[in-house]
Design a protein around this motif. Structure first.
Motif, mmCIF file in Angstrom:
data_model
loop_
_atom_site.group_PDB
_atom_site.id
_atom_site.type_symbol
_atom_site.label_atom_id
_atom_site.label_comp_id
_atom_site.label_asym_id
_atom_site.label_seq_id
_atom_site.Cartn_x
_atom_site.Cartn_y
_atom_site.Cartn_z
ATOM 1 N N ASP A 191 0.830 -1.216 0.000
ATOM 2 C CA ASP A 191 0.000 0.000 0.000
ATOM 3 C C ASP A 191 0.857 1.255 0.000
ATOM 4 O O ASP A 191 0.550 2.226 -0.682
ATOM 5 C CB ASP A 191 -0.940 0.020 1.202
ATOM 6 C CG ASP A 191 -2.047 -1.017 1.094
ATOM 7 O OD1 ASP A 191 -2.310 -1.476 -0.039
ATOM 8 O OD2 ASP A 191 -2.643 -1.356 2.125
ATOM 9 N N PHE A 192 1.933 1.237 0.777
ATOM 10 C CA PHE A 192 2.828 2.398 0.827
ATOM 11 C C PHE A 192 3.408 2.664 -0.559
ATOM 12 O O PHE A 192 3.431 3.805 -1.023
ATOM 13 C CB PHE A 192 3.958 2.162 1.835
ATOM 14 C CG PHE A 192 4.976 3.262 1.856
ATOM 15 C CD1 PHE A 192 4.741 4.442 2.531
ATOM 16 C CD2 PHE A 192 6.181 3.132 1.172
ATOM 17 C CE1 PHE A 192 5.667 5.466 2.540
ATOM 18 C CE2 PHE A 192 7.118 4.141 1.174
ATOM 19 C CZ PHE A 192 6.863 5.320 1.861
ATOM 20 N N LEU A 193 3.867 1.609 -1.235
ATOM 21 C CA LEU A 193 4.464 1.789 -2.563
ATOM 22 C C LEU A 193 3.439 2.284 -3.573
ATOM 23 O O LEU A 193 3.729 3.169 -4.385
ATOM 24 C CB LEU A 193 5.079 0.472 -3.048
ATOM 25 C CG LEU A 193 6.272 -0.023 -2.237
ATOM 26 C CD1 LEU A 193 6.701 -1.403 -2.732
ATOM 27 C CD2 LEU A 193 7.427 0.951 -2.293
ATOM 28 N N TYR A 194 2.234 1.723 -3.544
ATOM 29 C CA TYR A 194 1.203 2.150 -4.492
ATOM 30 C C TYR A 194 0.750 3.583 -4.202
ATOM 31 O O TYR A 194 0.422 4.337 -5.107
ATOM 32 C CB TYR A 194 -0.010 1.220 -4.434
ATOM 33 C CG TYR A 194 0.206 -0.092 -5.156
ATOM 34 C CD1 TYR A 194 0.447 -0.128 -6.523
ATOM 35 C CD2 TYR A 194 0.158 -1.294 -4.477
ATOM 36 C CE1 TYR A 194 0.638 -1.326 -7.185
ATOM 37 C CE2 TYR A 194 0.351 -2.497 -5.137
ATOM 38 C CZ TYR A 194 0.589 -2.509 -6.491
ATOM 39 O OH TYR A 194 0.773 -3.695 -7.145
ATOM 40 N N ALA A 195 0.729 3.964 -2.931
ATOM 41 C CA ALA A 195 0.252 5.296 -2.570
ATOM 42 C C ALA A 195 1.288 6.381 -2.846
ATOM 43 O O ALA A 195 0.942 7.541 -3.018
ATOM 44 C CB ALA A 195 -0.131 5.328 -1.087
ATOM 45 N N HIS A 196 2.565 6.002 -2.908
ATOM 46 C CA HIS A 196 3.630 6.986 -3.140
ATOM 47 C C HIS A 196 3.861 7.092 -4.652
ATOM 48 O O HIS A 196 4.463 6.225 -5.268
ATOM 49 C CB HIS A 196 4.909 6.550 -2.419
ATOM 50 C CG HIS A 196 5.885 7.652 -2.258
ATOM 51 N ND1 HIS A 196 6.716 8.054 -3.267
ATOM 52 C CD2 HIS A 196 6.158 8.448 -1.202
ATOM 53 C CE1 HIS A 196 7.472 9.041 -2.847
ATOM 54 N NE2 HIS A 196 7.145 9.304 -1.584
#
Length: 150
Positions: free
Chosen positions: A66-71
């Protein structure tokens, strides 16, 4: 040592506001550290010639999908590197030749590769959809926390 914003807060500021400023700074520092870990993970995967995808980067960096997709910047970088790897790894399609009797074998292999590519793409889209759902839930919670309570 760099001066932190909450270090410069005058003593006249209420303690609650100082705590809020300190918590915000800690959250920002934690976010920046996660970005740095993700970038280091990407560099390590590239250096070692490993496959670049969201799961591999998340594992290498110790961050969530989620962190990677959101950044946005990290997501674009991973997608670009992954696309470059796919084009490098793809061999030009071979035309089936009837003279050596491998037409069926060649077509079957081409179909198998195509199926694998489609499965990977569907899996990626499902992951992105899950990340989008997570972001929607997070935003709904933010809206609820900012709405006046009766």
């Amino acid at each position: 040592m760099a001066e932190r914003p909450n270090d410069a807060v005058p003593e006249t500021v209420p303690p609650a506001d100082r705590r809020i400023a300190a918590l915000r700074q800690v959250a920002q520092d934690k976010h920046e550290q996660a970005v740095q870990r993700a970038e280091a993970g990407i560099r390590r995967l590239v250096k070692e010639g490993m496959e670049i995808n969201f799961r591999a980067v998340a594992r290498a960096a110790g961050v969530s999908l989620d962190f990677l997709y959101a950044h946005t910047d990290l997501r674009k970088r991973i997608e670009t590197l992954r696309g470059q790897q796919r084009t490098e790894n793809q061999s030009p399609p071979q035309a089936p030749s009837a003279d050596d009797g491998t037409v069926i074998h060649t077509l079957t292999e081409a179909l198998r590769r195509e199926r694998t590519t489609h499965r990977e793409r569907v899996q990626e889209l499902e992951q992105r959809l899950a990340a989008a759902h997570g972001e929607i839930l997070r935003l709904q919670r933010v809206i609820q926390s900012h709405s006046p309570r009766p």
